[in-house]
Design a protein around this motif. Structure first.
Motif, PDB file in Angstrom:
ATOM      1  N   LEU A  27       4.239   4.595  -1.926  1.00 24.58           N
ATOM      2  CA  LEU A  27       4.282   3.254  -2.519  1.00 24.58           C
ATOM      3  C   LEU A  27       4.023   3.315  -4.021  1.00 24.58           C
ATOM      4  N   ILE A  28       3.016   4.110  -4.406  1.00 28.13           N
ATOM      5  CA  ILE A  28       2.675   4.217  -5.829  1.00 28.13           C
ATOM      6  C   ILE A  28       3.855   4.791  -6.597  1.00 28.13           C
ATOM      7  N   THR A  69       6.874   2.333  -7.021  1.00 29.32           N
ATOM      8  CA  THR A  69       6.711   1.179  -7.892  1.00 29.32           C
ATOM      9  C   THR A  69       6.315   1.578  -9.307  1.00 29.32           C
ATOM     10  N   ASP A  70       6.202   2.897  -9.555  1.00 27.54           N
ATOM     11  CA  ASP A  70       5.804   3.326 -10.888  1.00 27.54           C
ATOM     12  C   ASP A  70       6.980   3.158 -11.860  1.00 27.54           C
ATOM     13  N   GLY A  77      -3.978   1.332 -13.783  1.00 29.15           N
ATOM     14  CA  GLY A  77      -3.223   0.083 -13.656  1.00 29.15           C
ATOM     15  C   GLY A  77      -2.601  -0.102 -12.283  1.00 29.15           C
ATOM     16  N   ILE A  78      -3.135   0.575 -11.270  1.00 27.09           N
ATOM     17  CA  ILE A  78      -2.593   0.409  -9.913  1.00 27.09           C
ATOM     18  C   ILE A  78      -3.426  -0.641  -9.193  1.00 27.09           C
ATOM     19  N   PRO A  79      -2.791  -1.705  -8.701  1.00 23.98           N
ATOM     20  CA  PRO A  79      -3.555  -2.792  -8.065  1.00 23.98           C
ATOM     21  C   PRO A  79      -4.419  -2.288  -6.915  1.00 23.98           C
ATOM     22  N   ASP A  98      -5.041  -3.558  -4.263  1.00 16.92           N
ATOM     23  CA  ASP A  98      -4.496  -3.889  -2.936  1.00 16.92           C
ATOM     24  C   ASP A  98      -3.988  -2.662  -2.201  1.00 16.92           C
ATOM     25  N   ILE A  99      -3.651  -1.607  -2.953  1.00 16.42           N
ATOM     26  CA  ILE A  99      -3.165  -0.392  -2.292  1.00 16.42           C
ATOM     27  C   ILE A  99      -4.215   0.148  -1.335  1.00 16.42           C
ATOM     28  N   LEU A 101      -6.138  -1.610   0.566  1.00 16.05           N
ATOM     29  CA  LEU A 101      -5.966  -2.327   1.837  1.00 16.05           C
ATOM     30  C   LEU A 101      -4.869  -1.677   2.666  1.00 16.05           C
ATOM     31  N   VAL A 102      -3.758  -1.324   1.995  1.00 15.50           N
ATOM     32  CA  VAL A 102      -2.645  -0.708   2.714  1.00 15.50           C
ATOM     33  C   VAL A 102      -3.097   0.601   3.347  1.00 15.50           C
ATOM     34  N   SER A 130      -5.551  -0.011   6.308  1.00 15.38           N
ATOM     35  CA  SER A 130      -4.959  -0.517   7.545  1.00 15.38           C
ATOM     36  C   SER A 130      -4.077   0.544   8.187  1.00 15.38           C
ATOM     37  N   MET A 131      -3.409   1.355   7.338  1.00 12.15           N
ATOM     38  CA  MET A 131      -2.597   2.452   7.886  1.00 12.15           C
ATOM     39  C   MET A 131      -3.472   3.429   8.671  1.00 12.15           C
ATOM     40  N   VAL A 170      -5.151  -5.678  12.141  1.00  8.74           N
ATOM     41  CA  VAL A 170      -4.821  -4.651  11.157  1.00  8.74           C
ATOM     42  C   VAL A 170      -3.514  -4.984  10.440  1.00  8.74           C
ATOM     43  N   LEU A 224      -2.664  -5.171   6.555  1.00 11.55           N
ATOM     44  CA  LEU A 224      -1.585  -4.353   5.988  1.00 11.55           C
ATOM     45  C   LEU A 224      -0.634  -5.212   5.158  1.00 11.55           C
ATOM     46  N   GLY A 270      -2.271  -6.471   1.987  1.00 18.89           N
ATOM     47  CA  GLY A 270      -2.351  -5.418   0.984  1.00 18.89           C
ATOM     48  C   GLY A 270      -0.988  -5.106   0.382  1.00 18.89           C
ATOM     49  N   PHE A 319      -0.056  -5.789  -3.387  1.00 19.45           N
ATOM     50  CA  PHE A 319       0.260  -4.641  -4.234  1.00 19.45           C
ATOM     51  C   PHE A 319       1.613  -4.832  -4.910  1.00 19.45           C
ATOM     52  N   GLN A 330       2.351  -5.297  -8.844  1.00 21.16           N
ATOM     53  CA  GLN A 330       3.014  -4.141  -9.444  1.00 21.16           C
ATOM     54  C   GLN A 330       4.464  -4.433  -9.808  1.00 21.16           C
TER      55      GLN A 330
END
Lengths: 433, 427
Positions: free
Chosen positions: A63-64, A67-68, A382-384, A386-387, A389-390, A393-394, B215, B219, B222, B226, B230
């Motif tokens: 994901l990072i 979106t970079d 500068g990476i939110p 929220d990542i 959370l992802v 949960s994963m 979950v 997910l 998030g 994100f 971004q």
């Protein structure tokens, strides 16, 4: 398969080492023992947990990278200079995870041990309320109750503890104890409502706890914006005054580090929950109700009363997390968002820890590290956040579905005879015979 | 009974009927009626309450109605007592309090409350109702999603995630293509994707359904958060400024006083909602699909025996539910707000879940519950403007407290489908 299976059963019946037995047999057993051990390790929950974390980090990395902006730029001319794309991906992902490490374990960018170690202590500070709330949710899970009301319980606990801490005058020490007890009692009462309704009317605790979250939020908001209740005097903002010094949780390593007494209390709480669930008769009843309510009722356990007890204990533990929020690192007063999502994070912590006290402790540390590192990652790369959370949960999704992870990594299946039931809540599946 | 059994030749055997009388409804009615009589009548506020019934755009203008606050309170209190007596009489006859009585009671109580609270000021009724419908649209879509998947035996806590995924995707796709209809399609696909994960984990890997749902919400929160920070925020003009749907007045119906502008001057999403509720209600109880769905949710073993593919049915139902909830999520971005913001669903999915349970897993009742929650939320903002003696926070609490009462037995024992939340493993 069948040959292997018979050797697995053998160790139980086989003579103890040192007792007479032919050399060949001994050797064979050693070999099979080794393969059994290997199988157990590879199919065990430890490896699964590590792989789950790794896979979640890989997904986060993808994901990072996707979106970079630099990766996107370089991929525009991918076919003329593919190396650029890969180095941009590497820079983005490595930069992010290095920042995560620096913010959560040890900061190599800072000079000196006392500056570098601050990251680890920050992780422990972030983990403290997560573990407390996670323990509360876990106790509920073990008794088959799903406590989604962590938020409401934390808010009520924060309100009670906060009021004691800023409105009353007491000597040092006693003030803190009273505030802590008041908070835990408020959390217990708030969760106890759901337990009481479950016991007396059979109301589904999932729904009542969700609803109580909202009720608690608006109630707290009303108290915060009403003069004479929790609002700071002479202010129009929905915020409390600062906490009195006598009620604040003392810092463990001086004012330079944020780690406070709460961390020690959380260790005590973990030991208590372990004792409660594994050694006490009340905990035995909880687990019996969680595994099979009908059997528990037949055995003479008052299932309805257990629901109330479980929710009271769970609420007190979650309430502890609420107290840490108001008397911990930030003591200048709080507003209605004081729970900071910990009530919900606690559910994932409890799931990741498989509702075992020390598992919850470890999971809380991991999520605390993600949280502490996430802030650094957001600030420096500068990476939110929220990542995080992802990734969290994963992790829980992968851990909850061992067959999926095994299928991806082609791991061996565990021995079915020693397999624990997968369902954390112990809900029965409908099986046709 | 035993006497009759030994003398088979005598008069035809009459079966004993056990009548369970539940006095919960009359008791609750009585409490609310007394509260109304005391608060609105005996200790009522003096003055006049004015209701504005039509806006200046309406075809048929109705003059404002002005009621003497305290006298109205008395009348309403007495009417509520009469309804309580009626309910008690019905229960005494061995029947259940009908739904219409509850609705009439609730509406009357609300009229009494509004009269009391707006003493000496003017209450815009159309604004109150239009806002209520607008707020309940995502709740009703979410509730339909919940009903469909729970009727087949899969607890859907991921409604929040489905709504959020729909809102995000529709905003992005509609912005890029400048086509709101494509945004709707994308929202449905996003909802299906979320429910696909739910179905895969809950049905194939037999993970506890509540866990997967919780979950999944995290997910999706998030992921959308994100991507919003971004990607969307970096280029809001291209990615996060979707065209909104225009309101389409339905000729004829829109000129009905009061209700017309509320219900029939809406966007296409709201009209699809009416159709969805009707279709779900019909299909669930009148078609082969509905019968199969309900049998799979009540007794999967029996359903399997007669050749219904249990897990396939559940998979399909959860996917349909995801599509509906995703569609509802698009209302946030294409219908009301006009752009995506972080966590913009703000717990609507959980309220939708409450509506499912409050509505006893029945599409029509769930829709009514959704409307009630939307109304209560909007009431708070309207009363905040005209000034109310009750703090707005307590009004905001109201739908949640009502739900707790409902789950605790006010709406009768709200019983989930028997196999709800239990995975089916064919042995």
């Amino acid at each position: 398969m069948s040959g292997e299976k018979s050797t697995e059963v053998q160790p139980e019946q086989a003579p103890e080492p040192g007792q007479p037995g032919t050399e060949v047999m001994q050797e064979e057993r050693e070999e099979s023992r080794f393969s059994v051990a290997l199988r157990e390790i590879m199919s065990g929950s430890a490896v699964l947990s590590v792989l789950s974390v790794l896979m979640a980090l890989v997904v986060g990395g993808i994901l990072i990278a996707l979106t970079d902006p630099r990766v996107q730029e370089a991929s525009g001319y991918f076919f003329s200079r593919p190396v650029d794309t890969f180095s941009a991906i590497w820079d983005a992902v490595a930069g992010a995870y290095t920042a995560l490490f620096n913010g959560s374990i040890y900061n190599f960018r800072r000079e000196g041990f006392d500056n570098g170690i601050r990251a680890l202590l920050e992780t422990l500070t972030q983990a403290t309320p997560l573990i407390a709330a996670g323990l509360g949710v876990a106790v509920g899970f073990r008794a088959g109750l799903f406590n989604i009301g962590g938020r409401g319980q934390m808010l009520m606990a924060a309100a009670a503890a906060g009021w004691v801490a800023f409105a009353l005058d007491m000597p040092f020490g006693i003030h803190l104890v009273i505030a802590l007890l008041a908070g835990m009692a408020a959390g217990a009462v708030w969760a106890g409502i759901a337990g009481f309704l479950k016991a007396k009317t059979g109301a589904n605790e999932v729904i009542t706890t969700i609803m109580l979250n909202y009720v608690a939020f608006y109630f707290l908001y009303w108290m915060l914006s009403t003069p004479g209740w929790l609002q700071a005097p002479g202010s129009n903002n929905p915020k409390t005054p600062g906490m009195k010094e006598t009620a604040v949780l003392p810092k463990l390593f001086g004012d330079r580090y944020s780690l406070h007494l709460g961390f020690l209390l959380v260790i005590v709480a973990t030991i208590f929950v372990w004792w409660l669930l594994n050694r006490s008769s009340l905990g035995f009843k909880f687990r019996a109700v969680g595994l099979n309510p009908s059997a528990a009722r037949v055995a003479g356990i008052n299932v309805d009363r257990m629901a109330i007890y479980v929710m009271l204990i769970a609420g007190a533990l979650v309430g502890m997390a609420g107290v840490f929020q108001v008397l911990g690192p930030v003591t200048t007063g709080f507003s209605a968002g004081i729970d900071a999502g910990i009530g919900f994070d606690a559910i994932t912590v409890a799931l990741l820890g498989r509702s075992r006290p020390w598992g919850v402790f470890a999971a809380g540390l991991l999520f605390g590290a993600f949280k502490a590192g996430g802030f650094t990652m957001q600030a420096s790369q500068g990476i939110p956040i929220d990542i995080v959370l992802v990734v969290q949960s994963m992790i829980v999704l992968f851990i909850a579905a061992p067959p999926l992870v095994r299928a991806i990594f082609r791991l061996p299946k565990p021995d079915p005879t020693t397999r624990r039931p997968k369902n954390i809540q112990g809900k029965k599946a409908v099986v046709t015979k | 009974m035993s006497v009759q059994a030994t003398t088979p030749s005598s008069a035809p055997i009459t079966l004993e009927r056990t009548v369970v009388k539940s006095w919960k409804a009359p008791i609750f009615f009585g409490i609310f009626a007394l509260v109304a009589l005391l608060a609105f009548g005996v200790f009522g506020r003096e003055g006049f309450s004015t209701f504005r019934l039509s806006t200046s755009y309406d075809l048929i203008q109705i003059p404002d109605i002005s009621l003497p606050t305290r006298a109205t309170g008395w009348i309403i209190g007495i009417l509520l007592l009469a309804l309580t007596a009626l309910s008690a009489w019905i229960v005494n006859q061995g029947r259940k309090t009908p739904l219409w009585l509850t609705i009439v009671f609730g509406v009357l109580f609300m009229v009494g409350f509004l009269t009391w609270t707006s003493a000496g000021s003017l209450l815009p009724v159309p604004g109150l109702l239009i806002g209520a419908v607008s707020l309940s649209v995502p709740l009703i879509f979410g509730a339909m999603s919940g009903v469909i998947s729970e009727r087949s035996g899969v607890i859907n806590i991921a409604i929040e995630g489905q709504l959020l995924a729909g809102a995000f995707t529709s905003a992005m796709v509609a912005s890029i293509t400048r086509q709101p209809l494509l945004g709707l399609v994308a929202a449905m696909i996003a909802g299906v994707l979320v429910s696909f994960i739910l179905a895969a984990f809950a049905i194939k890997y037999v993970v506890d359904q509540i866990i997967v749902g919780v979950v999944l919400n995290v997910l999706v929160t998030g992921l959308t958060g994100f991507l919003y920070s971004q990607v969307l925020q970096e280029n809001a003009a291209l990615l996060n400024s979707p065209p909104r749907f225009e309101r389409i007045p339905i000729p004829g119906l829109v000129s009905i006083p009061i209700i017309g502008p509320v219900l029939f001057n809406q966007t296409i999403i709201v009209y699809v909602m009416y159709i969805t509720v009707a279709v779900v209600a019909y299909a669930l109880f009148r078609t082969r699909w509905g019968l199969r769905t309900r049998s799979v949710g009540e007794h999967p073993t029996a359903a399997d025996t007669v050749g219904i593919k249990v897990n396939m049915t559940r998979f399909i139902n959860v996917s349909i539910g995801g599509a509906i909830a995703g569609f509802g999520g698009a209302y946030f971005t294409l219908g009301s707000v006009g752009s995506f913001t972080k966590e913009m669903t703000a717990g609507a999915g959980f309220i939708a879940l409450a509506a499912v349970i409050f509505g006893r897993w029945d599409p029509i009742r769930a829709m009514l519950a959704g409307l009630l929650f939307g109304f209560a939320t909007n009431l708070q903002s309207v009363l905040g403007i005209i000034g109310s003696p009750l703090p707005s926070e307590f009004l905001l609490m109201l739908p949640y407290i009502v739900t707790i009462f409902a789950v605790a037995g006010f709406v009768g024992q709200s019983r989930a489908p028997a196999a709800d939340g239990k995975p089916y493993i064919k042995a």
